[in-house]
Design a protein around this motif. Sequence first.
Motif, PDB file in Angstrom:
ATOM      1  N   LYS A 178       0.786  -1.134   0.187  1.00 58.09           N
ATOM      2  CA  LYS A 178       0.087   0.031   0.138  1.00 58.09           C
ATOM      3  C   LYS A 178       0.939   1.286   0.002  1.00 58.09           C
ATOM      4  O   LYS A 178       0.152   2.300  -0.867  1.00 58.09           O
ATOM      5  CB  LYS A 178      -0.857  -0.075   1.266  1.00 58.09           C
ATOM      6  CG  LYS A 178      -1.892   1.156   1.454  1.00 58.09           C
ATOM      7  CD  LYS A 178      -2.760   1.067   2.416  1.00 58.09           C
ATOM      8  CE  LYS A 178      -3.475   2.324   2.602  1.00 58.09           C
ATOM      9  NZ  LYS A 178      -4.667   2.269   3.884  1.00 58.09           N
ATOM     10  N   THR A 179       1.973   1.106   0.892  1.00 59.42           N
ATOM     11  CA  THR A 179       2.728   2.505   0.807  1.00 59.42           C
ATOM     12  C   THR A 179       3.768   2.412  -0.460  1.00 59.42           C
ATOM     13  O   THR A 179       4.270   3.384  -0.637  1.00 59.42           O
ATOM     14  CB  THR A 179       3.468   2.447   2.321  1.00 59.42           C
ATOM     15  OG1 THR A 179       3.913   1.237   2.546  1.00 59.42           O
ATOM     16  CG2 THR A 179       2.812   2.850   3.151  1.00 59.42           C
ATOM     17  N   MET A 180       4.199   1.417  -0.882  1.00 62.54           N
ATOM     18  CA  MET A 180       4.990   1.490  -2.113  1.00 62.54           C
ATOM     19  C   MET A 180       4.322   1.756  -3.288  1.00 62.54           C
ATOM     20  O   MET A 180       4.946   2.282  -4.154  1.00 62.54           O
ATOM     21  CB  MET A 180       5.581  -0.053  -2.164  1.00 62.54           C
ATOM     22  CG  MET A 180       6.872  -0.485  -1.404  1.00 62.54           C
ATOM     23  SD  MET A 180       8.143   0.386  -2.102  1.00 62.54           S
ATOM     24  CE  MET A 180       8.806  -0.955  -3.279  1.00 62.54           C
ATOM     25  N   ALA A 181       3.041   1.559  -3.380  1.00 65.69           N
ATOM     26  CA  ALA A 181       2.502   1.747  -4.538  1.00 65.69           C
ATOM     27  C   ALA A 181       2.313   3.370  -5.122  1.00 65.69           C
ATOM     28  O   ALA A 181       2.823   3.567  -6.339  1.00 65.69           O
ATOM     29  CB  ALA A 181       0.839   1.175  -4.453  1.00 65.69           C
ATOM     30  N   PRO A 182       2.192   4.294  -4.257  1.00 67.82           N
ATOM     31  CA  PRO A 182       2.319   5.745  -4.958  1.00 67.82           C
ATOM     32  C   PRO A 182       3.979   5.924  -5.039  1.00 67.82           C
ATOM     33  O   PRO A 182       4.049   6.567  -6.056  1.00 67.82           O
ATOM     34  CB  PRO A 182       1.973   6.534  -3.484  1.00 67.82           C
ATOM     35  CG  PRO A 182       1.247   5.401  -2.680  1.00 67.82           C
ATOM     36  CD  PRO A 182       1.762   4.200  -2.739  1.00 67.82           C
TER      37      PRO A 182
END
Length: 274
Positions: A178-182
């Motif tokens: 979730k935090t890698m995606a952006p």
Amino acid sequence: MRLDGHQHFWEYDPKRQDWITPEMNRIRRNFLPADLYPHLQDAKMAGCIAVQAEESLRETDFLLDLADQHEWIVGVVGWADLKSDSLDEVLDTYSDQPKLVGFREVLQSKDPRYMLQEAFIRGIRKLGDRGYPYDILIFPNHLEASLELVKKCPDQHFVIDHLAKPFIKSGEWKDWKKTMAPLSERELVHCKLSGMITEADWKSWTPEQLIPYMEIALELFGPDRLMYGSDWPVCLLAGEYERFWQVIEEFTDSLSASEKARIMGETAGEFYKI
């Protein structure tokens, strides 16, 4: 060109390599080009990128000297104090070093907000002005700050080392993804398939435990922004060079020949302008 996009050399000194704790006894010794070269040959690697492991200009000079002696060390990711008022002068002294291909700092040991200091951001921009990319060495709790950094430096090329060290040992991946995606949505941000086995259980990890993380990295970044790195000799804490290399080799066998070639060297060569 097949490249190992991330490895280290050092002449062991307990004060300079103070991060090597007693439980890391396997790597408390010298690791030099003669130790690595046979592994590169076995893996059919044309060369490697030597990455800093110590925060000093001595380290940068040490790696560049090794690269001068060995043509197969095709690039060096060095260190410089990006917050220093004399950064321009320091970079000027390296302007005649074609094998200096990027910079890195051990951000994982610092508060996430460290990288958002005005002086640090100014330093990153100075690197970009000279064409140097930046390796981001972080833990998952640094990812949100890293996204802010990337947004503040939109023209800078970055690569996330070791997939930001997800919690492979516990099997957690949802929050990490979730935090890698952006970050993956920023097209100048790349990622290294490296350092995974030392984030797993050193004694009992299996290739199957690594697959979800590699699949997510491939989904997020694609082969054009993924690069293989052994993280040798740190990887020896959890497995031999050949064992981790074989995991990546087998994972990329499922891709097309061109996609595999990107991950196994072409992406790194393009990113570091080899």
